[in-house]
Motif scaffolding. Structure first.
Motif, PDB file in Angstrom:
ATOM      1  N   ARG A 149       0.837  -1.211   0.000  1.00 30.87           N
ATOM      2  CA  ARG A 149       0.000   0.000   0.000  1.00 30.87           C
ATOM      3  C   ARG A 149       0.873   1.263   0.000  1.00 30.87           C
ATOM      4  O   ARG A 149       0.592   2.237  -0.684  1.00 30.87           O
ATOM      5  CB  ARG A 149      -0.921   0.002   1.221  1.00 30.87           C
ATOM      6  CG  ARG A 149      -1.973  -1.093   1.209  1.00 30.87           C
ATOM      7  CD  ARG A 149      -2.987  -0.836   2.309  1.00 30.87           C
ATOM      8  NE  ARG A 149      -3.962  -1.902   2.388  1.00 30.87           N
ATOM      9  CZ  ARG A 149      -4.125  -2.687   3.436  1.00 30.87           C
ATOM     10  NH1 ARG A 149      -3.368  -2.510   4.510  1.00 30.87           N
ATOM     11  NH2 ARG A 149      -5.046  -3.632   3.445  1.00 30.87           N
ATOM     12  N   VAL A 172      -7.537  -1.164  -9.333  1.00 26.36           N
ATOM     13  CA  VAL A 172      -8.064  -0.982  -7.982  1.00 26.36           C
ATOM     14  C   VAL A 172      -9.582  -1.011  -8.062  1.00 26.36           C
ATOM     15  O   VAL A 172     -10.187  -0.268  -8.838  1.00 26.36           O
ATOM     16  CB  VAL A 172      -7.588   0.353  -7.368  1.00 26.36           C
ATOM     17  CG1 VAL A 172      -8.180   0.527  -5.970  1.00 26.36           C
ATOM     18  CG2 VAL A 172      -6.062   0.407  -7.306  1.00 26.36           C
ATOM     19  N   SER A 205     -14.496  -1.337  -3.353  1.00 18.10           N
ATOM     20  CA  SER A 205     -13.822  -1.789  -2.128  1.00 18.10           C
ATOM     21  C   SER A 205     -12.434  -1.183  -1.945  1.00 18.10           C
ATOM     22  O   SER A 205     -11.891  -1.200  -0.840  1.00 18.10           O
ATOM     23  CB  SER A 205     -13.693  -3.315  -2.143  1.00 18.10           C
ATOM     24  OG  SER A 205     -12.816  -3.733  -3.185  1.00 18.10           O
ATOM     25  N   GLY A 206     -11.833  -0.650  -3.021  1.00 18.86           N
ATOM     26  CA  GLY A 206     -10.472  -0.135  -2.942  1.00 18.86           C
ATOM     27  C   GLY A 206      -9.423  -1.224  -2.943  1.00 18.86           C
ATOM     28  O   GLY A 206      -8.236  -0.940  -2.738  1.00 18.86           O
ATOM     29  N   TYR A 207      -9.823  -2.463  -3.202  1.00 22.38           N
ATOM     30  CA  TYR A 207      -8.885  -3.581  -3.155  1.00 22.38           C
ATOM     31  C   TYR A 207      -7.963  -3.536  -4.364  1.00 22.38           C
ATOM     32  O   TYR A 207      -8.398  -3.259  -5.483  1.00 22.38           O
ATOM     33  CB  TYR A 207      -9.653  -4.900  -3.126  1.00 22.38           C
ATOM     34  CG  TYR A 207      -8.878  -6.042  -2.517  1.00 22.38           C
ATOM     35  CD1 TYR A 207      -8.708  -6.133  -1.144  1.00 22.38           C
ATOM     36  CD2 TYR A 207      -8.297  -7.021  -3.320  1.00 22.38           C
ATOM     37  CE1 TYR A 207      -7.991  -7.172  -0.558  1.00 22.38           C
ATOM     38  CE2 TYR A 207      -7.577  -8.066  -2.752  1.00 22.38           C
ATOM     39  CZ  TYR A 207      -7.437  -8.133  -1.382  1.00 22.38           C
ATOM     40  OH  TYR A 207      -6.720  -9.155  -0.826  1.00 22.38           O
ATOM     41  N   ARG A 208      -6.677  -3.812  -4.129  1.00 23.77           N
ATOM     42  CA  ARG A 208      -5.660  -3.702  -5.170  1.00 23.77           C
ATOM     43  C   ARG A 208      -5.401  -5.060  -5.831  1.00 23.77           C
ATOM     44  O   ARG A 208      -5.319  -6.085  -5.146  1.00 23.77           O
ATOM     45  CB  ARG A 208      -4.363  -3.144  -4.577  1.00 23.77           C
ATOM     46  CG  ARG A 208      -4.476  -1.724  -4.029  1.00 23.77           C
ATOM     47  CD  ARG A 208      -3.323  -1.408  -3.106  1.00 23.77           C
ATOM     48  NE  ARG A 208      -3.220  -0.005  -2.714  1.00 23.77           N
ATOM     49  CZ  ARG A 208      -3.881   0.528  -1.701  1.00 23.77           C
ATOM     50  NH1 ARG A 208      -4.695  -0.220  -0.974  1.00 23.77           N
ATOM     51  NH2 ARG A 208      -3.718   1.813  -1.398  1.00 23.77           N
TER      52      ARG A 208
END
Length: 353
Positions: free
Chosen positions: A19, A32, A36-39
């Motif tokens: 991050r 992204v 959810s903002g999940y990478r």
């Protein structure tokens, strides 16, 4: 595509580090999730992550790493070689400078040895109540070092000054201090480091309620309880000046119920760290301490070794304790509401690279 968890596992960088490198523009995920903002990362980005991990272990600055990653897959490797050569030259120069500074420090230490030795050659006779000394040893024992490379920390410091005895231990990552009142001595400061086996033998004598006698004769210390005694040689080292390590009363200060906090630590979220499981703590506005699943991006959250914190709570032997939390890089203090001269300090653990 690889999830951030898979990338962390395969690269060894850690989720919080990934991050951080995303925010720094060093290793940006391929996609992204907007909700959810999940990478997520492309499979070929694993090679970049492994390269990044190597360069960070070698201490290369982020600005140079960014150029390295941008040039790594190109046909012209001149820039890559120049960056590696320049960093190696910086490391060699830094090592040379460090050797020079260490040589100067050794000379300064030689000049100070005689003055420090005077704290360990006096003769002292005093008495202390058995329950108080037993409680003090129980409070600090957990923080004694077992590192053979640091023998000066492998014992319990008895710091005697006037009618006060401070009992201190530290293993660098935590420190415990307990204060005991004494009688029969009102002289200058005397310090001895009692080896932990001898300190444990002394503790075994403290089952009674009456006074016991503590004697220091140069490098020998003796505890007498009735017709029994524990005696031995002190460690021939100088203990760090723990008074310089005492934390300032800053940041959040709150009273916690030990049983509730212990249960939360044992059942709450943890993060994996190099030194063991970590708990991420935060003091809310109302004074409640909460455990967080993450916290690398929150300046009010502090990560600490969970086992160390549990040990400190047990050693303080109180139903309620004062917890002091500052910034993520400031030591955590655990104090007794009825005796703030007895406390523990835990070093925080950084969550991001």
């Amino acid at each position: 595509m690889r999830s951030i968890g898979e990338m962390a596992r395969d690269s060894g960088l850690g989720v919080s580090a990934l991050r951080f490198y995303d925010r720094a523009g060093v290793l940006v995920p391929a996609w992204v999730d907007p909700v959810s903002g999940y990478r997520w990362y492309e499979p070929e980005q694993l090679e970049e992550a492994l390269l990044l991990a190597r360069l960070r272990r070698a201490g290369m600055p982020l600005a140079d790493i960014r150029l390295m990653l941008a040039s790594w897959s190109g046909a012209d490797t001149d820039l890559v070689r120049k960056l590696l050569k320049a960093h190696l030259r910086r490391l060699e120069q830094g090592l040379s400078d460090a050797r020079s500074e260490f040589s100067t420090l050794r000379v300064l230490l030689d000049h100070r040895e005689n003055a420090m030795t005077s704290l360990r050659i006096a003769t002292v006779r005093l008495s202390v109540t058995a329950p108080e000394l037993a409680a003090a040893l129980d409070t600090v024992r957990f923080a004694a070092s077992t590192d053979p490379e640091l023998p000066m920390l492998g014992g319990v410091l008895f710091d005697i000054e006037g009618e006060s005895l401070h009992v201190v231990t530290t293993d660098r990552y935590r420190m415990a201090v307990a204060q005991v009142g004494t009688a029969g001595y009102d002289g200058g400061r005397v310090q001895v480091i009692v080896p932990t086996p001898l300190a444990d033998a002394m503790r075994a004598l403290l089952a009674g309620v009456g006074p016991v006698r503590l004697s220091v004769d140069g490098d020998r210390v003796t505890l007498e309880a009735g017709d029994r005694q524990a005696a031995g040689q002190c460690l021939d080292h100088d203990f760090p000046d723990y008074r310089r390590l005492l934390p300032q009363a800053t940041g959040h200060r709150t009273v916690v119920e030990v049983a509730a906090l212990r249960k939360a630590l044992q059942t709450g979220p943890v993060r994996s760290g190099e030194s063991g499981d970590l708990s991420v703590l935060r003091v809310e506005d109302g004074g409640t301490v909460t455990l967080c699943a993450d916290g690398a991006e929150d300046p009010d959250r502090v990560a600490v070794n969970r086992a160390f914190l549990l040990d400190a709570l047990t050693a303080q032997a109180r139903d309620r304790l004062i917890l002091e939390l500052g910034t993520p890089t400031a030591p955590i203090a655990i104090r007794r509401p009825d005796d703030e001269g007895t406390f523990s300090i835990l070093m925080p653990v950084r969550l991001e690279d």
